[in-house]
Enzyme design. Structure first.
Site, PDB file in Angstrom:
ATOM      1  N   TYR A 143       2.896 -39.677 -70.022  1.00  0.00           N
ATOM      2  CA  TYR A 143       2.983 -38.622 -71.029  1.00  0.00           C
ATOM      3  C   TYR A 143       2.301 -37.335 -70.566  1.00  0.00           C
ATOM      4  O   TYR A 143       2.583 -36.257 -71.092  1.00  0.00           O
ATOM      5  CB  TYR A 143       2.347 -39.076 -72.345  1.00  0.00           C
ATOM      6  CG  TYR A 143       3.109 -40.178 -73.060  1.00  0.00           C
ATOM      7  CD1 TYR A 143       4.374 -40.576 -72.637  1.00  0.00           C
ATOM      8  CD2 TYR A 143       2.562 -40.815 -74.145  1.00  0.00           C
ATOM      9  CE1 TYR A 143       5.050 -41.581 -73.283  1.00  0.00           C
ATOM     10  CE2 TYR A 143       3.235 -41.831 -74.807  1.00  0.00           C
ATOM     11  CZ  TYR A 143       4.493 -42.205 -74.366  1.00  0.00           C
ATOM     12  OH  TYR A 143       5.166 -43.210 -75.020  1.00  0.00           O
ATOM     13  N   LYS A 193       2.822 -53.835 -65.273  1.00  0.00           N
ATOM     14  CA  LYS A 193       4.109 -54.149 -64.636  1.00  0.00           C
ATOM     15  C   LYS A 193       3.903 -54.109 -63.127  1.00  0.00           C
ATOM     16  O   LYS A 193       4.621 -53.429 -62.387  1.00  0.00           O
ATOM     17  CB  LYS A 193       5.185 -53.154 -65.095  1.00  0.00           C
ATOM     18  CG  LYS A 193       6.609 -53.554 -64.743  1.00  0.00           C
ATOM     19  CD  LYS A 193       7.066 -54.843 -65.399  1.00  0.00           C
ATOM     20  CE  LYS A 193       8.536 -55.115 -65.037  1.00  0.00           C
ATOM     21  NZ  LYS A 193       8.969 -56.464 -65.482  1.00  0.00           N
ATOM     22  N   ASP A 225       7.063 -56.718 -70.250  1.00  0.00           N
ATOM     23  CA  ASP A 225       8.258 -57.279 -70.877  1.00  0.00           C
ATOM     24  C   ASP A 225       7.959 -58.633 -71.508  1.00  0.00           C
ATOM     25  O   ASP A 225       8.402 -58.935 -72.624  1.00  0.00           O
ATOM     26  CB  ASP A 225       9.420 -57.368 -69.883  1.00  0.00           C
ATOM     27  CG  ASP A 225       9.003 -57.896 -68.520  1.00  0.00           C
ATOM     28  OD1 ASP A 225       7.797 -58.058 -68.258  1.00  0.00           O
ATOM     29  OD2 ASP A 225       9.914 -58.150 -67.697  1.00  0.00           O
ATOM     30  N   ASP A 249       1.988 -47.497 -76.561  1.00  0.00           N
ATOM     31  CA  ASP A 249       2.738 -46.821 -77.610  1.00  0.00           C
ATOM     32  C   ASP A 249       3.807 -47.755 -78.168  1.00  0.00           C
ATOM     33  O   ASP A 249       3.976 -47.898 -79.385  1.00  0.00           O
ATOM     34  CB  ASP A 249       3.367 -45.551 -77.021  1.00  0.00           C
ATOM     35  CG  ASP A 249       3.922 -44.621 -78.081  1.00  0.00           C
ATOM     36  OD1 ASP A 249       3.803 -44.931 -79.283  1.00  0.00           O
ATOM     37  OD2 ASP A 249       4.490 -43.575 -77.708  1.00  0.00           O
ATOM     38  N   ASP A 253       3.510 -50.409 -81.902  1.00  0.00           N
ATOM     39  CA  ASP A 253       4.461 -50.297 -83.009  1.00  0.00           C
ATOM     40  C   ASP A 253       5.141 -51.633 -83.280  1.00  0.00           C
ATOM     41  O   ASP A 253       5.425 -51.984 -84.435  1.00  0.00           O
ATOM     42  CB  ASP A 253       5.512 -49.222 -82.711  1.00  0.00           C
ATOM     43  CG  ASP A 253       5.015 -47.822 -83.061  1.00  0.00           C
ATOM     44  OD1 ASP A 253       3.815 -47.677 -83.349  1.00  0.00           O
ATOM     45  OD2 ASP A 253       5.826 -46.887 -83.037  1.00  0.00           O
TER      46      ASP A 253
END
Length: 366
Positions: A143, A193, A225, A249, A253
Site C-alpha cells: 500500500y 506467502k 491462502d 486487510d 474482514d
C-alpha cells in the site's frame, strides 16, 4: 486523578458522526465514573474536512492528533468523493494520518458474543466462543511501496505497485504481536506467502528471530491462502495472527464476518510507544447515514480498547466490555445484529448508547 490526557475525536463521514456521538457519551460517562481526567477535542477529518477545507487531513487536525494521547475515529468516505482527485480522497487522509503518526500496528479482534452465535454465517458450533486477534502491519508493504503508478508501455496501459518490507519494519510488528500474544493465550501464527514471495521469506526469517526472545509464546507459520481457508473451516484454532498490510486487510474482514456483523468489531492502530487511533472496522455506510439505525457497539468497544491499550485504564475498559455483554444478554439489538427471535428488542443508535450507559451506571451503583 490521572494527569490530564487529551483525546481527539474524528467523527468523519456517513454514519461516523452518529456512532461517534454514542462512543463519546460512553467515554464521558467512564471519564466521570473513574475520574480519568480526559479532555476531548473534536476535529474535521475525511470527506467532511475535504468539503470544508479542500483537504481530507487539514494541518490543524494533524497537529491536534500529534499532540493527543489517543484518537477516536468514526468512519470516512462516500460515493460523492469517488471523483475527487486521488490524493484528496478521504482514504488518502486516513493513510496519511497513519503514516504521519507512525501507527504501524493494527489490532483487530474478532470476538463472538454467545447471544450472536446464530448471526454468524458459519455454524454456531464452529464459532461459539471465538476470540482471536489479528495484528496487521499498517504502514508498509504494497500500500505504501514505491515505485507505483499507471503508465503506458509498448502501446498499452500498465499498472504497478511495489511490495517491500525492511527488516526493522518486520521486527517491530513481530514484537508487537508477541507482546499481544503474551497477554492472551501465548499462541502466535505468522501468516505469509514465503513459497512465492521473497518479501515473505524475509518476513518469516525475522519473525523466527524475534520469537527467540519469547520462548513462552508458541509460534507457528501459515501461508495466507491456507489461513483464509482455515479461518472459515476452524477459526477457533487461532489465538493471535500477525501478518502484512494487504494480507491483514483481507483476513481481518473475513474474520469480522465470523462474528455475525462487521458492526460489532473495534480496532486499534498503535505506534511504538503505545499511542493509538481507535476505530470501528466497518465503513461509513452512506446508505443508512442519517437514519439513526447504525450499530454504535464497534465504536463503543473501540473506546474500551483505547482505555485498555493506550490509557492503561483497565477497570474502565472492563466496565464497558461488561456493559456491552449485559445489554446483548438483555436482548437489545440494532438492525444489523437482529435475528428476529422473540426475546430481542430492536433499538436505534441512540437507544443502544442509552442502554450501555444505563448498564455502566447500574454497575457503578452495585
Amino acid at each position: 486523578m490521572s494527569q490530564a490526557r487529551k483525546i481527539v475525536i474524528l467523527p468523519g463521514d456517513g454514519i461516523g458522526p452518529e456512532i461517534i456521538a454514542e462512543g463519546r457519551r460512553v467515554l464521558e460517562t467512564v471519564n466521570q465514573q473513574y475520574d480519568l481526567g480526559l479532555s476531548l477535542q473534536t476535529c474535521l477529518f475525511g470527506g467532511a474536512a475535504y468539503d470544508a477545507s479542500g483537504s481530507p487531513l487539514p494541518e490543524d487536525t494533524l497537529s491536534a492528533c500529534r499532540e493527543a494521547d489517543a484518537i477516536l475515529l468514526g468512519a470516512i468516505g462516500g460515493p460523492q468523493y469517488d471523483t475527487a482527485p486521488r490524493d484528496l480522497r478521504p482514504e488518502r487522509g486516513l493513510l496519511g494520518l497513519r503514516s504521519e503518526l507512525k501507527l504501524f500496528s493494527n489490532l483487530r479482534p474478532a470476538l463472538l458474543y454467545p447471544e450472536l452465535a446464530d448471526a454468524s454465517s458459519l455454524k454456531p458450533e464452529l464459532v461459539a466462543g471465538l476470540d482471536l486477534m489479528i495484528v496487521r502491519e499498517l504502514t508498509g508493504g504494497i500500500y505504501f511501496g514505491k515505485p507505483r503508478g499507471i503508465e503506458e508501455r509498448n502501446g498499452e496501459r500498465v499498472g504497478f505497485n511495489t511490495l517491500v518490507y525492511s527488516e526493522s519494519e518486520i521486527r517491530r510488528i513481530a514484537v508487537s504481536a508477541f507482546e499481544i500474544a503474551r497477554q492472551r493465550g501465548s499462541r502466535l501464527c505468522s501468516v505469509d506467502k514465503m513459497n512465492v514471495l521473497e518479501v515473505s521469506e524475509l518476513w518469516r526469517e525475522v519473525v523466527i528471530e524475534v520469537g527467540k526472545d519469547y520462548p513462552d509464546v508458541e509460534l507457528t507459520h501459515m501461508f495466507v491462502d491456507n489461513a483464509a481457508m482455515q479461518l472459515v473451516r476452524a477459526p477457533k484454532q487461532f489465538d493471535v495472527i500477525v501478518t502484512s498490510n494487504m494480507f491483514g486487510d483481507i483476513l481481518s474482514d473475513a474474520a469480522a464476518m465470523l462474528t455475525g456483523s462487521i458492526g460489532m468489531l473495534p480496532s486499534a492502530s498503535l505506534d511504538e510507544a503505545g499511542k493509538g487511533m481507535y476505530e470501528p472496522i466497518h465503513g461509513s455506510a452512506p446508505d443508512i447515514a442519517g437514519q439513526g439505525v447504525a450499530n454504535p457497539l464497534a465504536t463503543i468497544l473501540s473506546v474500551s480498547m483505547m482505555l485498555r491499550y493506550t490509557l492503561k485504564e483497565t477497570a474502565a475498559a472492563d466496565a464497558i466490555d461488561s456493559a456491552v455483554a449485559q445489554v446483548l444478554a438483555q436482548g437489545y439489538r440494532c438492525k444489523d445484529i437482529a435475528s428476529g427471535e422473540a426475546n430481542e428488542q430492536l433499538i436505534n443508535t441512540t437507544q443502544m448508547g442509552d442502554a450501555i450507559i444505563a448498564a455502566l451506571q447500574a454497575g457503578a451503583d452495585s
